[in-house]
Write a protein that holds these residues in place. Structure first.
Motif, PDB file in Angstrom:
ATOM      1  N   LYS A 115      -5.254  66.202  -2.999  1.00  0.00           N
ATOM      2  CA  LYS A 115      -3.878  66.627  -2.633  1.00  0.00           C
ATOM      3  C   LYS A 115      -2.941  66.857  -3.721  1.00  0.00           C
ATOM      4  CE  LYS A 115      -0.355  65.398   1.008  1.00  0.00           C
ATOM      5  NZ  LYS A 115       0.039  64.641   1.973  1.00  0.00           N
ATOM      6  N   ASP A 116      -2.847  66.180  -4.651  1.00  0.00           N
ATOM      7  CA  ASP A 116      -1.835  66.215  -5.686  1.00  0.00           C
ATOM      8  C   ASP A 116      -2.102  67.411  -6.728  1.00  0.00           C
ATOM      9  OD1 ASP A 116      -3.736  64.866  -7.205  1.00  0.00           O
ATOM     10  OD2 ASP A 116      -2.673  63.809  -8.436  1.00  0.00           O
ATOM     11  N   ARG A 117      -2.967  67.900  -6.340  1.00  0.00           N
ATOM     12  CA  ARG A 117      -3.324  69.118  -7.369  1.00  0.00           C
ATOM     13  C   ARG A 117      -2.950  70.494  -6.387  1.00  0.00           C
ATOM     14  NH1 ARG A 117      -9.770  68.400  -9.018  1.00  0.00           N
ATOM     15  NH2 ARG A 117      -9.320  66.606 -10.317  1.00  0.00           N
ATOM     16  N   PHE A 118      -2.703  70.160  -5.048  1.00  0.00           N
ATOM     17  CA  PHE A 118      -2.329  71.548  -4.490  1.00  0.00           C
ATOM     18  C   PHE A 118      -1.161  71.400  -3.960  1.00  0.00           C
ATOM     19  CE2 PHE A 118      -7.233  71.282  -4.554  1.00  0.00           C
ATOM     20  CZ  PHE A 118      -7.394  72.556  -4.786  1.00  0.00           C
ATOM     21  N   PHE A 119      -0.626  70.362  -3.603  1.00  0.00           N
ATOM     22  CA  PHE A 119       0.812  70.183  -2.964  1.00  0.00           C
ATOM     23  C   PHE A 119       1.865  69.801  -3.976  1.00  0.00           C
ATOM     24  CE2 PHE A 119      -2.412  70.120   0.225  1.00  0.00           C
ATOM     25  CZ  PHE A 119      -1.651  71.122   1.231  1.00  0.00           C
ATOM     26  N   HIS A 120       2.929  70.371  -3.810  1.00  0.00           N
ATOM     27  CA  HIS A 120       4.163  70.070  -4.838  1.00  0.00           C
ATOM     28  C   HIS A 120       5.360  69.863  -4.023  1.00  0.00           C
ATOM     29  CE1 HIS A 120       1.242  71.051  -7.628  1.00  0.00           C
ATOM     30  NE2 HIS A 120       0.918  72.024  -6.873  1.00  0.00           N
ATOM     31  N   ALA A 121       6.197  68.968  -4.419  1.00  0.00           N
ATOM     32  CA  ALA A 121       7.637  68.683  -4.156  1.00  0.00           C
ATOM     33  C   ALA A 121       8.587  69.751  -3.878  1.00  0.00           C
ATOM     34  CB  ALA A 121       8.323  67.435  -4.757  1.00  0.00           C
ATOM     35  N   SER A 122       8.468  70.652  -4.832  1.00  0.00           N
ATOM     36  CA  SER A 122       9.600  71.937  -4.772  1.00  0.00           C
ATOM     37  C   SER A 122       8.827  73.168  -5.033  1.00  0.00           C
ATOM     38  CB  SER A 122      10.624  71.653  -5.513  1.00  0.00           C
ATOM     39  OG  SER A 122      10.017  71.694  -6.944  1.00  0.00           O
ATOM     40  N   PRO A 123       9.685  74.144  -4.682  1.00  0.00           N
ATOM     41  CA  PRO A 123       8.802  75.719  -4.698  1.00  0.00           C
ATOM     42  C   PRO A 123       8.814  75.852  -6.416  1.00  0.00           C
ATOM     43  CG  PRO A 123      10.920  75.935  -3.902  1.00  0.00           C
ATOM     44  CD  PRO A 123      10.665  74.350  -3.792  1.00  0.00           C
ATOM     45  N   GLN A 124       9.739  75.543  -7.139  1.00  0.00           N
ATOM     46  CA  GLN A 124       9.692  75.668  -8.623  1.00  0.00           C
ATOM     47  C   GLN A 124       8.510  74.771  -9.145  1.00  0.00           C
ATOM     48  OE1 GLN A 124      11.488  77.727 -10.274  1.00  0.00           O
ATOM     49  NE2 GLN A 124      10.091  77.421 -11.954  1.00  0.00           N
ATOM     50  N   LEU A 125       8.448  73.658  -8.720  1.00  0.00           N
ATOM     51  CA  LEU A 125       7.273  72.687  -9.036  1.00  0.00           C
ATOM     52  C   LEU A 125       5.963  73.343  -9.102  1.00  0.00           C
ATOM     53  CD1 LEU A 125       6.214  70.187 -10.837  1.00  0.00           C
ATOM     54  CD2 LEU A 125       6.294  68.919  -8.559  1.00  0.00           C
ATOM     55  N   CYS A 126       5.853  73.903  -7.901  1.00  0.00           N
ATOM     56  CA  CYS A 126       4.517  74.503  -7.348  1.00  0.00           C
ATOM     57  C   CYS A 126       4.422  75.726  -8.132  1.00  0.00           C
ATOM     58  CB  CYS A 126       4.627  74.953  -6.108  1.00  0.00           C
ATOM     59  SG  CYS A 126       3.223  75.918  -5.512  1.00  0.00           S
ATOM     60  N   CYS A 127       5.322  76.370  -8.646  1.00  0.00           N
ATOM     61  CA  CYS A 127       5.312  77.568  -9.566  1.00  0.00           C
ATOM     62  C   CYS A 127       4.740  77.224 -10.832  1.00  0.00           C
ATOM     63  CB  CYS A 127       6.465  78.594  -9.266  1.00  0.00           C
ATOM     64  SG  CYS A 127       6.689  79.773  -7.818  1.00  0.00           S
ATOM     65  N   ASP A 128       5.554  76.273 -11.369  1.00  0.00           N
ATOM     66  CA  ASP A 128       5.333  75.784 -12.571  1.00  0.00           C
ATOM     67  C   ASP A 128       3.835  75.175 -12.851  1.00  0.00           C
ATOM     68  OD1 ASP A 128       8.019  76.315 -13.226  1.00  0.00           O
ATOM     69  OD2 ASP A 128       8.341  74.076 -13.205  1.00  0.00           O
TER      70      ASP A 128
END
Length: 171
Positions: free
Chosen positions: A57-70
């Protein structure tokens, strides 16, 4: 034991920290690879159920759009698909050119088995992957030595199609 002799007590694992910037999270799990186009991050409910697995889960889901993009698209453009929780149009995030990859691993795409971006329902060894997946910090999350390992990590306890690009890799 010098601690008093009481039985061990299970310590609950804490929830992930609350994001510091607001992010609709309409899907309820956070920001993830946008499966429709595979060119950015979304907070919608279109994700593989296996991504919710405790180990992934922590590999695929991120707290913010910017963190996901990073994480998912380091050093490259990443569109943000907000599922109508505060925005609608994809926004391209400009970033510098990606670093040059360092080590090929012998498969057709040269890096290993990865999420098949066309259908997002299995693994492939082709060259259709986000350049950011080659980043030093994320390469081992996205590329795997065999199709079975890729399926085990990317789609645990789910059906996973294997798309062999037919250039000598094993299926």
């Amino acid at each position: 034991s010098a601690c008093g002799g009481s039985a061990p007590v299970a310590t609950p694992v804490p929830d992930p920290p609350t994001p510091s910037e607001p992010s609709g999270n309409c899907g309820g799990h956070g920001w993830h690879l946008a499966r429709t186009n595979s060119d950015g991050c979304s907070d919608d409910e279109d994700y593989a159920e296996g991504w919710l697995n405790f180990n992934t889960k922590d590999r695929f889901f991120h707290a913010s759009p910017q963190l996901c993009c990073d994480v998912m698209f380091p050093n490259q453009d990443c569109k943000i698909y907000d599922s109508a929780c505060g925005g609608s149009a994809p926004v391209a995030t400009p970033v510098p050119d990606p670093p040059t990859p360092s080590e090929p691993s012998g498969n057709c795409g040269g890096h290993g088995w990865h999420l098949a971006r066309t259908n997002s329902d299995g693994c492939s060894d082709d060259e259709d992957y986000a350049e950011g997946w080659l980043n030093f910090n994320t390469k081992d999350r996205f590329f795997h030595a065999s199709p079975q390992l890729c399926c085990d990590v990317m789609f645990p306890n789910q059906d996973c199609k294997i798309y062999d690009s037919a250039c000598g890799g094993s299926a």
